[in-house]
Design an enzyme around this catalytic site. Structure first.
Site, short mmCIF file in Angstrom:
data_model
loop_
_atom_site.label_atom_id
_atom_site.label_comp_id
_atom_site.label_asym_id
_atom_site.label_seq_id
_atom_site.Cartn_x
_atom_site.Cartn_y
_atom_site.Cartn_z
N ARG A 228 14.84 34.32 129.97
CA ARG A 228 14.57 33.07 131.02
C ARG A 228 13.80 31.74 130.40
O ARG A 228 13.27 32.08 129.64
CB ARG A 228 13.97 33.92 132.51
N HIS A 276 23.58 31.36 126.79
CA HIS A 276 23.29 32.51 127.70
C HIS A 276 23.96 33.34 128.34
O HIS A 276 24.49 34.44 129.35
CB HIS A 276 22.37 32.12 128.76
P1 NDP Z 1 12.99 45.21 133.41
O1 NDP Z 1 12.57 45.02 134.58
O2 NDP Z 1 13.74 46.43 133.07
O3 NDP Z 1 11.72 45.45 132.12
C1 NDP Z 1 10.77 44.04 132.18
C2 NDP Z 1 9.80 44.52 131.00
O4 NDP Z 1 9.10 43.32 131.08
C3 NDP Z 1 8.72 45.13 131.54
O5 NDP Z 1 8.60 46.15 130.51
C4 NDP Z 1 7.27 44.99 132.72
O6 NDP Z 1 6.41 46.09 132.04
C5 NDP Z 1 7.72 43.20 131.46
N1 NDP Z 1 6.99 42.53 132.23
C6 NDP Z 1 7.26 42.28 133.04
N2 NDP Z 1 5.58 41.26 134.01
C7 NDP Z 1 4.99 41.27 133.00
C8 NDP Z 1 4.18 40.72 132.83
N3 NDP Z 1 3.49 39.73 132.88
N4 NDP Z 1 3.82 41.09 131.95
C9 NDP Z 1 4.17 41.68 130.65
N5 NDP Z 1 4.14 42.66 130.73
C10 NDP Z 1 5.19 42.30 131.79
O7 NDP Z 1 13.97 44.60 132.84
P2 NDP Z 1 14.94 44.37 131.61
O8 NDP Z 1 14.79 44.80 130.32
O9 NDP Z 1 15.96 44.98 132.00
O10 NDP Z 1 15.76 42.78 131.87
C11 NDP Z 1 14.41 41.96 130.82
C12 NDP Z 1 14.82 40.72 131.33
O11 NDP Z 1 15.71 40.17 130.49
C13 NDP Z 1 15.87 40.44 132.63
O12 NDP Z 1 14.92 40.30 133.69
C14 NDP Z 1 16.26 38.80 132.86
O13 NDP Z 1 15.62 37.46 132.82
C15 NDP Z 1 16.80 39.02 131.38
N6 NDP Z 1 18.19 38.98 130.45
C16 NDP Z 1 19.23 37.92 130.11
C17 NDP Z 1 19.93 38.02 129.46
C18 NDP Z 1 20.75 37.13 129.02
O14 NDP Z 1 21.58 37.34 128.45
N7 NDP Z 1 19.78 36.51 128.59
C19 NDP Z 1 20.67 39.57 129.51
C20 NDP Z 1 19.64 40.28 130.92
C21 NDP Z 1 18.71 39.84 130.92
P3 NDP Z 1 6.45 46.82 132.59
O15 NDP Z 1 7.05 48.17 131.97
O16 NDP Z 1 4.97 47.71 132.41
O17 NDP Z 1 6.89 46.94 134.43
C1 OXD Z 2 20.73 38.58 133.83
C2 OXD Z 2 22.04 37.19 132.89
O1 OXD Z 2 19.62 39.31 134.32
O2 OXD Z 2 22.88 37.44 132.81
O3 OXD Z 2 21.70 39.92 133.48
O4 OXD Z 2 21.15 37.20 132.85
#
Ligand code: NDP
Ligand code: OXD
Length: 313
Positions: A228, A276
């Site tokens: 993000r 994005h």
């Molecule tokens: P998940 O919820 O599956 O994974 C999030 C990960 O981040 C987990 O491993 C979590 O740790 C870790 N995490 C969260 N907070 C912290 C922190 N403070 N310190 C360390 N680790 C942390 O999400 P996804 O993998 O499905 O998606 C990730 C992000 O990708 C979405 O939230 C979105 O913002 C972004 N995204 C962007 C897109 C784009 O087109 N650019 C498309 C889709 C998503 P733990 O495993 O230990 O809980």
């Molecule tokens: C998502 C994105 O969160 O597209 O899926 O950013």
């Protein structure tokens, strides 16, 4: 039969409406604001207008049409119903492709080859072998783990950082703040796939870039952010690129989207900019996913991929 509301901004809603109507199996589908609030059972949202969901008296569940939920949780008047997000092979595959593409663009020196092409210069610059390049993935959730697996297959040395430790063959796991220095200090390419939460906002800043490996095969650290825009401090990225703290960046997300025309990132020679679209939500793939979830819910089964509101993801 139940009624589904689509409350979407920032994306074209028509393709979603058409697809939901085709897949809803007899359920009514309404597009905000063309809906009777009292009739709505489920809300499927992307950046819904704030306060809309609080006006739905019989709402049973909310579905984010993307993987991230920061857009949804930003609404100060969220009703107390379960929230589920997208976890789907189509979206995961897109993100995995984006991350692999950008890691390879940097490892294979594509910026230099583009410059050479403009000069009609035929020169092989060589490259560091993948096994000499250490990729660090910040956020080892659904998307981080999938990207890590593909990068490992391509031969890169991969580590991940998350809240809780992960046990994955051939991928080093770092967890918790105390492990951050060690994780950053072994990363030549930092890939950020964190969710945007109160804890992670602004995490990609100058003092973090300074802790990345400086002895790697790419001549300095590279940042790839597809999480993000709110995770990054853009003035710090520019400063780091200018003084060599970072040698390059791939940015898919920005503090302000669409990226303003005046942004220096557009023509920065060390930066790849994408709009994005690292993993765009495709209604053709994802509507089925949401309808399956609604079917589960109506059969009395728990929803999958529930969001923890307190954690923020
Ligand atoms: P998940 O919820 O599956 O994974 C999030 C990960 O981040 C987990 O491993 C979590 O740790 C870790 N995490 C969260 N907070 C912290 C922190 N403070 N310190 C360390 N680790 C942390 O999400 P996804 O993998 O499905 O998606 C990730 C992000 O990708 C979405 O939230 C979105 O913002 C972004 N995204 C962007 C897109 C784009 O087109 N650019 C498309 C889709 C998503 P733990 O495993 O230990 O809980
Ligand atoms: C998502 C994105 O969160 O597209 O899926 O950013």
């Amino acid at each position: 039969m139940s009624t589904i509301l689509l409350a979407i901004s920032g994306w074209e809603p028509e393709a979603w409406l058409e697809r939901f109507r085709a897949e809803a199996k007899g359920r009514a589908v309404r597009l905000w604001p063309d809906a009777d609030p009292a009739a709505i059972d489920y809300a499927c949202v992307w950046k819904q207008p704030a306060g809309v969901l609080a006006k739905l008296p019989k709402l049973k569940a909310i579905f984010s049409l993307g993987a991230g939920v920061d857009h949804l949780l930003a609404d100060p008047a969220l009703p107390d119903v379960p929230i589920a997000r997208i976890v789907d092979a189509d979206l995961t595959g897109r993100m995995t492709g984006h991350v692999a593409l950008h890691v390879l663009l940097h490892q294979r020196k594509m910026k230099l080859y583009e410059a050479q092409r403009r000069e009609r210069l035929w020169r092989d610059l060589g490259e560091a072998p993948a096994e000499d390049v250490r990729v660090g993935i910040l956020g080892m959730g659904t998307l981080g783990r999938a990207a890590a697996a593909l990068l490992r297959q391509l031969g890169f040395k991969v580590a991940g950082f998350s809240h809780s430790p992960k046990v994955i063959a051939d991928i080093e796991s770092f967890a918790g703040e105390a492990a951050m220095d060690a994780f950053l200090g072994r990363s030549d390419i930092l890939v950020c796939l964190l969710p945007l939460t109160a804890e992670t906002r602004g995490i990609l800043r100058y003092d973090l870039f300074r802790r990345l490996a400086r002895d790697g095969a790419l001549g300095g650290p590279v940042l790839i952010n597809a999480g993000r825009g709110g995770l990054q401090v853009e003035a710090d990225i520019l400063r780091a690129l200018d003084d060599g703290t970072l040698v390059a960046a791939s940015l898919d997300v920005f503090e302000q989207e669409p990226l303003p025309k005046a942004s220096p990132f557009w023509d920065h020679p060390k930066v790849y900019v994408t709009p994005h679209n690292a993993a765009s939500s495709d209604p053709k793939a994802l509507v089925k996913n949401v309808i399956n979830q609604i079917e589960r819910f109506e059969r009395g089964l728990p929803l999958e991929n529930l969001v923890d509101r307190k954690r923020g993801y």
